[in-house]
Structures are given as structure tokens and as C-alpha cells.
Design a protein around this motif. Structure first.
Motif, short mmCIF file in Angstrom:
data_model
loop_
_atom_site.label_atom_id
_atom_site.label_comp_id
_atom_site.label_asym_id
_atom_site.label_seq_id
_atom_site.Cartn_x
_atom_site.Cartn_y
_atom_site.Cartn_z
N SER A 105 -1.15 23.58 50.27
CA SER A 105 0.10 23.20 49.58
C SER A 105 -0.15 22.18 48.48
N ILE A 106 -1.02 21.21 48.75
CA ILE A 106 -1.28 20.16 47.76
C ILE A 106 -1.97 20.74 46.53
N LEU A 107 -3.02 21.55 46.74
CA LEU A 107 -3.73 22.12 45.60
C LEU A 107 -2.83 23.07 44.81
N ARG A 108 -2.06 23.88 45.53
CA ARG A 108 -1.14 24.79 44.84
C ARG A 108 -0.16 24.01 43.96
N HIS A 109 0.32 22.88 44.46
CA HIS A 109 1.29 22.06 43.72
C HIS A 109 0.74 21.71 42.34
N TYR A 110 -0.52 21.28 42.27
CA TYR A 110 -1.08 20.86 40.98
C TYR A 110 -1.50 22.06 40.14
N LEU A 111 -2.10 23.07 40.77
CA LEU A 111 -2.54 24.24 40.02
C LEU A 111 -1.37 24.97 39.39
N ASP A 112 -0.24 25.03 40.10
CA ASP A 112 0.95 25.69 39.56
C ASP A 112 1.52 24.96 38.34
N GLN A 113 1.16 23.70 38.19
CA GLN A 113 1.62 22.93 37.02
C GLN A 113 0.68 23.08 35.83
N GLY A 114 -0.33 23.94 35.97
CA GLY A 114 -1.28 24.16 34.89
C GLY A 114 -2.39 23.14 34.82
N GLN A 115 -2.53 22.33 35.87
CA GLN A 115 -3.60 21.34 35.90
C GLN A 115 -4.80 21.89 36.67
N SER A 116 -5.98 21.39 36.34
CA SER A 116 -7.15 21.65 37.15
C SER A 116 -7.26 20.53 38.18
N VAL A 117 -8.07 20.73 39.20
CA VAL A 117 -8.17 19.76 40.29
C VAL A 117 -9.63 19.41 40.56
N PHE A 118 -9.89 18.12 40.68
CA PHE A 118 -11.17 17.63 41.21
C PHE A 118 -10.91 17.26 42.66
N PHE A 119 -11.50 18.04 43.58
CA PHE A 119 -11.25 17.86 45.01
C PHE A 119 -12.50 17.30 45.68
N PHE A 120 -12.32 16.27 46.48
CA PHE A 120 -13.47 15.66 47.16
C PHE A 120 -12.99 15.00 48.47
N LEU A 168 -10.99 24.49 39.47
CA LEU A 168 -11.21 23.70 40.67
C LEU A 168 -12.65 23.19 40.70
N PHE A 169 -12.78 21.87 40.78
CA PHE A 169 -14.09 21.22 40.84
C PHE A 169 -14.23 20.63 42.24
N LEU A 170 -15.25 21.07 42.98
CA LEU A 170 -15.40 20.68 44.39
C LEU A 170 -16.63 19.81 44.57
N TRP A 171 -16.43 18.63 45.14
CA TRP A 171 -17.55 17.74 45.43
C TRP A 171 -18.41 18.33 46.55
N ASP A 172 -19.70 18.11 46.48
CA ASP A 172 -20.65 18.73 47.40
C ASP A 172 -20.82 17.90 48.68
N GLY A 173 -19.71 17.69 49.41
CA GLY A 173 -19.76 16.97 50.69
C GLY A 173 -19.49 17.91 51.85
#
Length: 356
Positions: free
Chosen positions: A150-165, A205-210
């Protein structure tokens, strides 16, 4: 290991103090702590439920039975009049230690410089206060395994990219659920060069390698062997597992979703559960009419550091503090300069989820 009689005395002391203090004392516990600690808690849940519970409770003293980032999160959400204690300060989280705020800020800056889209940071709950604060400062949010989609969809639907870590695997599995193609996903680390965002398919979507050491212990071979040995059993795993494990499972979900799926299944159901061992043991105990077995005995050794004995020590210290005969045991303190932005990121998570 605690002696049986010591544990019995500790349990009696906890119940005794709880009765005297009533609503002045709150004991939240995460699903992954041992079942004897879970049994004495006032509220039990995954990290999202506990964050909500703490934010809406007015208890003066909170003895948080979980690892350090959870207790810090409780301190961030608690009011100025509330005090948060932690039974064992050595209970950390290896995943949370895989990135710090300075590194996250540097990576975010490099990504923003390379991208034509705005990039918002989203941090998993398994993180320290400073990284949560970075997300709050930059308009991002915290997420948990139960609401990451839900959180990632919220930002992606607004046309933003996401750095997730910091957890690559949770991010990768959520990306699959959202239908984000692999060419729009970039795995990043301290050594990753600045990504090329000049093509038509700019990364989203940019995903940290953890990773979580508990959940990367599960392998596709484990799933295949357990399926062969238990025909008819349903396999459900946590989204911190590798995508190759998730692909072989019947379903995946947060600890709360796993608990609910088993509890709501018909009598006689058989389950193979791929998540932390203490939780699977408690799940099996609480569902005696079903067969619940672990995919593998993968224990979170940090959660296991929270015991009835050290919880009792924290609870006793509250009463001693109120009587003026002692200090609070291992009170959780957070840099006040970080609290505002970290709280903003946590409250943003709750607001997005509750808006649906």
C-alpha cells in the motif's frame, strides 16, 4: 538458561505489578518473542499493529518486548509524559544495521541527481530512528511487511519513484505484486555507480541490498523437501524471503497475515510456515486442531534475548521508580532532534494505510 523457579517468580512479579499499576503500565510484545512473554503482554502483534497500539495508548510506562528499533519507534510515537523501557538493550536487528542515515542520504541524493522523476524514500520499520527521520524530512514514510504494498503504491501512483531500504527481498516481492517489470528496478548498495536513468524505461524502484538473516536462510530446496514430506500442506512464507522461495509458496504475508490465515483455516488443515521459529511454535500451540510445522528452524536470536526474567526486571523497576527506591531499567532514549521527522514518517504510514 533461566531456572524454572526463577521464571515462575518473575512471571508472578509481572502479574502482581500489572494488577497494582493497571492502565499506567502497558506491555506490548512482538509475535517473534517467546510464547511465555507473548502470554503476559497487553497487546501482541506485528510491527505495524504495535506502532498503532502505542500511538493510541496513554499508559505512563511502556515495557516494550521486542528488538531495539521497535522500542525506539515506540519512544518516537509516545507522548512526552510517557516512558519507554526495553527488557534487553542487546536485542538489535542485523538488517537495521545494514544502512545508516548518512549512507541513505548520500544514495538518495545521487539517485535524485540522476533521475528526471522525484524520488521519495520509504524505509522499512526494521531501521533506526535516524533513517526514519530522513524519510520524514524528505516526504517519505515508514512501512511494515503488512502494508509495504500500500505504501509503495501510494507513491508510485503519484508518478514518483521510490528508494526503498533496507530489505531488498521485501521490496522485490512487493514490486512483483505491483507488476513492476524488472527493467524498472535497480538494486543499490554502497558500491553501486550512479544509475543510468536516461532511457525510456526509467527506473521506478531503487532497492537497497539488505536482508534479514532469519528469512534468507530459507531455500527453494527447503520448500520442495517439505512439500514432498507433507502432501496437501499449504506453504506460506514471509515476504523477507528470497523471491525464489516466495514463488514456490502458496501464499506470502506478514506475521499477522500468516497468523490470521492459519487461525481462519478449517480444522485439520496442514501448514508449512516460512518465518521465525518462535512465532511458528506459538502458532502451532495456539492452533492445536491444525498441523503447523516450520519450513526450517530459523530463530531470531535477538528476539530470543527478550525473556520473562528481563521483562520482570523492567516491570519491577517501574514500581520502584514510582516509590522512589530505584531507577527505571533500561529506559529508551531518542535524540529529540530526530523525533519530529521520525514521527512524521511513522504517522504518514498510519495515515496512508487507514485511508485505504
Amino acid at each position: 538458561m533461566e531456572r524454572v523457579e526463577d521464571q515462575g517468580t518473575a512471571l508472578f512479579d509481572i502479574l502482581d505489578v500489572k494488577e497494582r499499576l493497571g492502565s499506567r503500565l502497558l506491555i506490548p510484545a512482538h509475535f517473534y518473542v517467546a510464547s511465555d512473554v507473548v502470554d503476559l503482554a497487553d497487546c501482541v502483534g506485528d510491527s505495524y499493529k504495535l506502532a498503532v497500539d502505542v500511538s493510541r495508548n496513554d499508559a505512563e510506562f511502556i515495557v516494550f518486548c521486542g528488538v531495539r528499533f521497535m522500542a525506539e519507534g515506540a519512544r518516537v510515537l509516545a507522548g512526552d509524559h510517557q516512558r519507554v523501557l526495553m527488557p534487553e538493550t542487546a536485542a538489535g536487528c542485523p538488517m537495521a544495521d545494514m544502512i545508516d542515515a548518512a549512507t541513505a542520504r548520500d544514495v538518495l541524493t545521487r539517485l535524485q541527481n540522476a533521475s528526471s522523476r522525484p524520488i521519495v524514500p520509504v524505509v522499512y520499520m526494521n531501521s533506526d530512528t535516524a533513517t526514519k527521520g530522513l524519510c520524514g524530512e524528505q516526504g517519505g514514510a515508514v512501512c511494515t511487511s503488512s502494508n509495504a504494498t500500500s505504501i509503495l503504491r501510494h507513491y508510485l501512483d503519484q508518478g514518483q519513484s521510490v528508494f526503498f531500504f533496507p530489505d531488498y527481498h521485501l521490496g522485490s516481492n512487493v514490486a512483483g505484486a505491483l507488476g513492476i517489470p524488472p527493467e524498472q528496478i535497480v538494486r543499490v548498495s554502497r558500491e553501486t555507480p550512479e544509475p543510468d536513468c536516461s532511457g525510456q524505461e526509467e527506473p521506478r524502484l531503487f532497492l537497497w541490498d539488505g536482508h534479514c538473516p532469519v528469512h534468507v536462510a530459507f531455500t527453494p530446496r527447503d520448500v520442495k523437501l517439505l512439500r514432498e514430506a507433507n502432501p496437501g500442506a499449504r506453504v506460506m512464507v514471509h515476504p523477507e524471503c528470497d523471491a525464489s522461495v516466495v514463488a514456490l509458496a502458496d501464499s506470502w504475508g506478514s506475521t499477522r497475515e500468516i497468523r490470521d490465515a492459519v487461525a481462519e483455516s478449517p480444522r485439520g488443515s496442514s501448514w508449512i510456515i516460512g518465518t521465525e521459529l518462535n512465532f511458528v511454535k506459538t502458532l502451532a500451540r495456539d492452533n492445536p486442531d491444525k498441523r503447523v510445522i516450520p519450513l526450517k528452524a530459523s530463530l531470531c536470536r535477538n528476539m530470543a534475548k527478550v525473556t520473562v526474567a528481563n521483562t520482570a526486571r523492567a516491570v519491577r523497576s517501574v514500581e520502584e521508580f514510582l516509590q522512589g527506591t530505584g531507577e527505571l531499567f533500561q529506559e529508551v532514549r531518542v535524540d529529540p532532534l530526530l523525533v519530529r521527522d521520525a514521527r512524521r514518517a511513522l504517522e504518514k504510514m498510519i495515515a496512508i494505510v487507514e485511508r485505504g
